[in-house]
Design an enzyme around this catalytic site. Sequence first.
Site, PDB file in Angstrom:
ATOM      1  N   CYS A  38      -5.823   4.009  -4.287  1.00  0.00           N
ATOM      2  CA  CYS A  38      -5.867   2.574  -3.983  1.00  0.00           C
ATOM      3  C   CYS A  38      -7.042   1.788  -4.563  1.00  0.00           C
ATOM      4  O   CYS A  38      -6.835   0.827  -5.299  1.00  0.00           O
ATOM      5  CB  CYS A  38      -5.783   2.351  -2.482  1.00  0.00           C
ATOM      6  SG  CYS A  38      -7.018   3.250  -1.528  1.00  0.00           S
ATOM      7  N   ASP A  51       0.836  -1.193   0.000  1.00  0.00           N
ATOM      8  CA  ASP A  51       0.000   0.000   0.000  1.00  0.00           C
ATOM      9  C   ASP A  51       0.880   1.256   0.000  1.00  0.00           C
ATOM     10  O   ASP A  51       1.663   1.465   0.928  1.00  0.00           O
ATOM     11  CB  ASP A  51      -0.891  -0.009   1.246  1.00  0.00           C
ATOM     12  CG  ASP A  51      -2.120   0.875   1.110  1.00  0.00           C
ATOM     13  OD1 ASP A  51      -2.079   1.823   0.310  1.00  0.00           O
ATOM     14  OD2 ASP A  51      -3.117   0.612   1.799  1.00  0.00           O
ATOM     15  N   ASP A  52       0.763   2.045  -1.054  1.00  0.00           N
ATOM     16  CA  ASP A  52       1.465   3.337  -1.156  1.00  0.00           C
ATOM     17  C   ASP A  52       2.988   3.206  -1.252  1.00  0.00           C
ATOM     18  O   ASP A  52       3.707   4.122  -0.842  1.00  0.00           O
ATOM     19  CB  ASP A  52       1.116   4.247   0.040  1.00  0.00           C
ATOM     20  CG  ASP A  52      -0.334   4.716   0.027  1.00  0.00           C
ATOM     21  OD1 ASP A  52      -1.044   4.416  -0.946  1.00  0.00           O
ATOM     22  OD2 ASP A  52      -0.754   5.370   0.991  1.00  0.00           O
ATOM     23  N   LYS A  98      -6.388  -5.355   3.531  1.00  0.00           N
ATOM     24  CA  LYS A  98      -7.207  -4.249   3.019  1.00  0.00           C
ATOM     25  C   LYS A  98      -8.029  -4.669   1.802  1.00  0.00           C
ATOM     26  O   LYS A  98      -7.504  -5.275   0.872  1.00  0.00           O
ATOM     27  CB  LYS A  98      -6.288  -3.077   2.680  1.00  0.00           C
ATOM     28  CG  LYS A  98      -7.005  -1.860   2.112  1.00  0.00           C
ATOM     29  CD  LYS A  98      -6.049  -0.707   1.978  1.00  0.00           C
ATOM     30  CE  LYS A  98      -6.602   0.427   1.160  1.00  0.00           C
ATOM     31  NZ  LYS A  98      -5.681   1.569   1.064  1.00  0.00           N
ATOM     32  N   ASP A 148      -0.209  -0.505  -4.872  1.00  0.00           N
ATOM     33  CA  ASP A 148      -1.497  -0.045  -5.421  1.00  0.00           C
ATOM     34  C   ASP A 148      -1.429   1.344  -6.036  1.00  0.00           C
ATOM     35  O   ASP A 148      -2.316   1.728  -6.802  1.00  0.00           O
ATOM     36  CB  ASP A 148      -2.603  -0.111  -4.362  1.00  0.00           C
ATOM     37  CG  ASP A 148      -2.334   0.775  -3.146  1.00  0.00           C
ATOM     38  OD1 ASP A 148      -1.237   1.343  -3.038  1.00  0.00           O
ATOM     39  OD2 ASP A 148      -3.243   0.884  -2.296  1.00  0.00           O
ATOM     40  N   ASN A 149      -0.417   2.125  -5.705  1.00  0.00           N
ATOM     41  CA  ASN A 149      -0.214   3.448  -6.316  1.00  0.00           C
ATOM     42  C   ASN A 149       1.150   3.950  -5.875  1.00  0.00           C
ATOM     43  O   ASN A 149       1.874   3.257  -5.150  1.00  0.00           O
ATOM     44  CB  ASN A 149      -1.315   4.440  -5.937  1.00  0.00           C
ATOM     45  CG  ASN A 149      -1.648   4.478  -4.458  1.00  0.00           C
ATOM     46  OD1 ASN A 149      -2.752   4.101  -4.050  1.00  0.00           O
ATOM     47  ND2 ASN A 149      -0.707   4.912  -3.634  1.00  0.00           N
ATOM     48  N   HIS A 199       0.707   2.572   4.245  1.00  0.00           N
ATOM     49  CA  HIS A 199      -0.330   3.606   4.265  1.00  0.00           C
ATOM     50  C   HIS A 199      -0.226   4.396   5.569  1.00  0.00           C
ATOM     51  O   HIS A 199       0.219   3.881   6.590  1.00  0.00           O
ATOM     52  CB  HIS A 199      -1.710   2.940   4.149  1.00  0.00           C
ATOM     53  CG  HIS A 199      -2.838   3.872   3.852  1.00  0.00           C
ATOM     54  ND1 HIS A 199      -3.421   4.678   4.808  1.00  0.00           N
ATOM     55  CD2 HIS A 199      -3.506   4.132   2.698  1.00  0.00           C
ATOM     56  CE1 HIS A 199      -4.394   5.380   4.260  1.00  0.00           C
ATOM     57  NE2 HIS A 199      -4.469   5.071   2.976  1.00  0.00           N
ATOM     58  N   HIS A 235     -11.374  -2.369   0.731  1.00  0.00           N
ATOM     59  CA  HIS A 235     -11.717  -1.024   0.275  1.00  0.00           C
ATOM     60  C   HIS A 235     -12.477  -1.015  -1.051  1.00  0.00           C
ATOM     61  O   HIS A 235     -12.323  -0.095  -1.861  1.00  0.00           O
ATOM     62  CB  HIS A 235     -10.449  -0.157   0.168  1.00  0.00           C
ATOM     63  CG  HIS A 235     -10.758   1.316   0.255  1.00  0.00           C
ATOM     64  ND1 HIS A 235      -9.988   2.286  -0.363  1.00  0.00           N
ATOM     65  CD2 HIS A 235     -11.753   1.996   0.884  1.00  0.00           C
ATOM     66  CE1 HIS A 235     -10.489   3.477  -0.122  1.00  0.00           C
ATOM     67  NE2 HIS A 235     -11.557   3.336   0.639  1.00  0.00           N
TER      68      HIS A 235
END
Length: 603
Positions: A78, A40-41, A140, A336-337, A231, A142
């Site tokens: 995300c 994540d991130d 996660k 995810d990004n 994150h 979402h």
Amino acid sequence: MKRLGTSALAAALLLAPAQAAPPPPNAAAKRPNVVILLADDWGFSDVGAFGAEFATPNIDALAYAGMRFSNFHVAGSCSPTRAMLQTGVMNHRNGLGNMPETIPDAHRGKPGYDTVMNHRVVTIAELFGAAGYRTYLTGKWHLGSDATRLPEARGYDRAFSLADAGADNFEQRPIEGMYDTAAWTENGRPSTLPKDFYSSTFVVQKMIDYIDADRASGKPFLASTNFLANHIPIQAPDSDIARYSAMYQDGWTRLREARAKRAAALGIVPAGAPMVTMATTPDWAKQSEEERAAAVRVMQAYAGMATAMDREVGRLIAHLKATGQYENTIFVFLSDNGAEPTDPFHSLRNRLFLDMQYDLSTANIGRRGSFGAIGPGWASAGASPLSGYKFSAAEGGLRVPLIVTWPGNKTIRAGAVNGGLAHVTDILPTLAELAGVADHGGSWKGKAVEPVTGRSLVPMLGGTAGSVHGDDPLGYELSGNSALFRGDYKLVRNLAPTGDGKWRLYDLKSDPGETKDLSGTEPARFEAMMADYRAYAKDNGVLDMPAGYTADEQINQYAWEQQGKKRAIKAGLWLGGGIAVLAGLIWGWRRRRRALRAASGGV
């Protein structure tokens, strides 16, 4: 996407320039397990094998045993990426034209702007489950929180998931101000986290438990492992933070430069590729001593959080080795990004609110009860040598590391770096082809569904030069930030605060850092790609953003609206309670009065 077993796949790959060796004789008989490792991130160079200075030895081992993709793209935030990963369908068609936290009110309810993964798509879990796979998800999600949208309703046999964008890493606590609770559920029912909870450890342990619980079935498994790291809030075990106690004193600009050199040495980017200094990057020399101390500490915590996650990846790998499942498991690692630039403390209002909720002292950064974020300075290092970061359509927001490994199968070129364009929608058809799982073909259980738009990366995994997308246009839009990829070129527009709304053209092969705008020198290409983008936007129902919109401000508005609702509920409960008490007093007084009247004969 046609069905292609591993034997047929090997035969096809023999025709590729790399002359890949055929798989082991029993590979066709025993379908591979699949492990998806979703960070994540994490920025483009937030992995050792892509240029990071912090330790990620287990992810690096996967990288060198398989293939690294250096031109792989996702969405700028995300859940649109997660929906595309789950379905192989572009985000406006799978319902994630925008997220609940960033969508403007004017777009709510419009086609493609569901803010949750819609029911017109088929997930990878549904597809693999129908082919006889056991399917698991931890971490996660979402992508929706109602009973019809949680993982177990979308094809996962077992799932322990978080419905929100993020949560605390040490306790069952939401991101204060964004959510009322940390919405963890197991198989659709609210669940309680253990007292010794740490997110990365828990996500992996649950996955190990799920895999072991059904191992006797003999079926292959699909394991979607979704970490909260890294994150916001940035949090890590003390020992992992301490590991980096002597680092990051020179600041983010020096780190960005050092990572760019390492990425070039690793063959991830061209040597000598130009690089910009982003306008939002603060000047390290102008930071006060107190500001620098806090910044150093949060980056140490960020590094510790990444290393803690990597250690858990290693624990999962070790377990699969110990149980004889490692060799026949395909591993996919991605983020995810791009790196997260948001500064939660940018306004006095935010700072005062967070100060009431958390211990924000420098010494506590990264620990239990803290709330840390790396901000745009360190995010520029995480994106190095690219421009931009999370939320933007610049390469730093969309280009992330991708690693694909199949240890016991030689169809993937070990240690290779592939610079061809690849996209997150390509993951589902790639895994389906490798596993011999048939595509749904646009129809599922008797109803029409969105067809898979991604393309299998299998030829690239075998060593074929170039991209499976060839010269075909590939569009993208989220929160008004837009791009169109075609061959080596990219057309891009970023709105404020990361851009000025102007369309630009770049040659990503020689200029991945997006430093030289070619729109004026190549007007024909620019106009042709603008036409391609307009066609993409029309086909996908892309809406123009309201005047003055920015994702940052929309998130703040969302957070303060949530706080307003909470205050209104509390006020309503107080008022309702007061009314109830008053009504009770009146009722009691009237009852007493009637009794007295009756006793006196009604006089």
